[in-house]
Design a protein around this motif. Structure first.
Motif, short mmCIF file in Angstrom:
data_model
loop_
_atom_site.label_atom_id
_atom_site.label_comp_id
_atom_site.label_asym_id
_atom_site.label_seq_id
_atom_site.Cartn_x
_atom_site.Cartn_y
_atom_site.Cartn_z
N GLN A 207 0.82 -1.21 0.00
CA GLN A 207 0.00 0.00 0.00
C GLN A 207 0.86 1.27 0.00
O GLN A 207 0.51 2.26 -0.63
N GLU A 208 1.98 1.22 0.70
CA GLU A 208 2.86 2.39 0.74
C GLU A 208 3.43 2.71 -0.64
O GLU A 208 3.74 3.86 -0.94
N ALA A 209 3.57 1.68 -1.47
CA ALA A 209 4.10 1.89 -2.81
C ALA A 209 3.04 2.41 -3.78
O ALA A 209 3.37 2.90 -4.86
N PHE A 210 1.77 2.32 -3.38
CA PHE A 210 0.70 2.64 -4.32
C PHE A 210 0.60 4.13 -4.63
O PHE A 210 0.38 4.52 -5.78
N THR A 211 0.75 4.98 -3.64
CA THR A 211 0.61 6.42 -3.86
C THR A 211 1.60 6.91 -4.91
O THR A 211 1.23 7.65 -5.83
N ASP A 212 2.85 6.47 -4.79
CA ASP A 212 3.86 6.88 -5.77
C ASP A 212 3.54 6.31 -7.15
O ASP A 212 3.72 7.00 -8.17
N TRP A 213 3.06 5.06 -7.19
CA TRP A 213 2.75 4.47 -8.49
C TRP A 213 1.62 5.22 -9.18
O TRP A 213 1.70 5.51 -10.37
N LEU A 214 0.57 5.55 -8.43
CA LEU A 214 -0.57 6.23 -9.04
C LEU A 214 -0.18 7.62 -9.52
O LEU A 214 -0.62 8.07 -10.59
N HIS A 215 0.66 8.32 -8.77
CA HIS A 215 1.14 9.64 -9.20
C HIS A 215 1.94 9.48 -10.50
O HIS A 215 1.78 10.28 -11.43
N TRP A 216 2.79 8.47 -10.55
CA TRP A 216 3.58 8.22 -11.76
C TRP A 216 2.67 7.93 -12.94
O TRP A 216 2.88 8.44 -14.04
N TYR A 217 1.64 7.10 -12.73
CA TYR A 217 0.70 6.77 -13.80
C TYR A 217 0.02 8.03 -14.33
O TYR A 217 -0.08 8.24 -15.54
N ASN A 218 -0.47 8.88 -13.43
CA ASN A 218 -1.22 10.06 -13.85
C ASN A 218 -0.36 11.15 -14.47
O ASN A 218 -0.78 11.82 -15.42
N TYR A 219 0.88 11.30 -13.98
CA TYR A 219 1.67 12.47 -14.36
C TYR A 219 2.90 12.17 -15.23
O TYR A 219 3.39 13.07 -15.90
N HIS A 220 3.38 10.94 -15.22
CA HIS A 220 4.66 10.68 -15.88
C HIS A 220 4.64 9.51 -16.87
O HIS A 220 5.48 9.47 -17.76
N ARG A 221 3.75 8.58 -16.71
CA ARG A 221 3.76 7.36 -17.54
C ARG A 221 3.14 7.62 -18.91
O ARG A 221 1.97 7.99 -19.00
N PRO A 222 3.88 7.43 -20.01
CA PRO A 222 3.28 7.58 -21.34
C PRO A 222 2.18 6.53 -21.54
O PRO A 222 2.39 5.35 -21.27
N HIS A 223 1.02 6.97 -21.97
CA HIS A 223 -0.14 6.09 -22.13
C HIS A 223 -0.33 5.77 -23.61
O HIS A 223 -0.55 6.67 -24.42
#
Length: 243
Positions: A207-223
């Protein structure tokens, strides 16, 4: 072979067995005759799925729940091995389940996810209220929400919450799960890139890793679904892309 494909909707491997030809030959025949991959077809009708994208943020938000087994302290089978971790499969007496509720904007692919204890009608309605507030904080007004026909989304609690928020509820048609496919695809990405990305030793660590992952998905990960853009880049004047 083409008749078998139309009637049974099976792929080149199974067609090859029935027609007693090589799978590569079956594949070439399908391609030569303009047959799309099965994944691109509607399960009910066999017709090609029409891909669509809403014109503006908030016009349609997809909502779905992903059930995920929690990790007991010390780790599950990915850490301990299947034999040692097998008792943890008893979710009633073990670590239980997480219910990952997600609201995903159709135009931008921005995602808001919460780990909640169940998927009851009050829980789903409260999640919608918080998700709507989150989108509003980004300057996005939610106009419509699309869900499947799960029990919680057909109750008065859900309809009343939509009315209170001035949101139009929509439901997928039976046997047409692909109409909510964007959020289902997000959940597959979430499992691959976060939940199963490494052997976590506890549910808290994951769960602690999730916040960073979701931020990365929304702001940095090419979709790939939006030509390599990030979800945040499709929202006017949204800050945070470089944090």
């Amino acid at each position: 072979m083409l008749r078998l494909r139309r009637e049974h909707r099976i792929g080149p491997l199974r067609l090859a067995v029935r027609c007693r030809i090589a799978a590569s030959t079956a594949h070439r025949i399908l391609v030569r005759n303009g047959q799309p991959p099965l994944a691109a077809l509607d399960r009910a009708t066999g017709e090609p799925v029409r891909r669509y994208e809403r014109a503006r943020p908030g016009e349609l938000v997809h909502i779905d729940v992903k059930k995920l087994g929690r990790i007991p302290d010390g780790g599950g089978h990915r850490v301990l091995g299947r034999a040692a971790g097998s008792p943890n499969k008893d979710r009633r007496n073990g670590a239980g389940y997480a219910y990952l509720h997600t609201a995903l904007d159709d135009h931008t692919r921005l995602a808001y996810t919460e780990d909640l204890p169940d998927e009851t009608a009050p829980t789903c309605a409260a999640f919608l209220t918080r998700a709507t507030a989150w989108f509003a904080s980004l300057g996005i007004t939610v106009e419509r929400v699309l869900t499947d026909n799960a029990w919680a989304y057909t109750k008065h609690t859900w309809s009343q919450t939509c009315r209170d928020l001035d949101i139009q509820p929509r439901w997928t048609r039976p046997w047409r799960p692909q109409t909510n496919g964007k959020v289902e695809r997000f959940h597959r990405t979430l499992l691959e890139e976060w939940a199963y990305q490494k052997p976590y030793t506890s549910d808290r660590q994951r769960q602690e890793a999730f916040t960073d992952w979701l931020h990365w998905y929304n702001y940095h990960r090419p979709h790939t679904g939006i030509s390599g853009q990030t979800p945040a880049s499709r929202v006017t004047n949204l800050s945070g892309q470089h944090t």
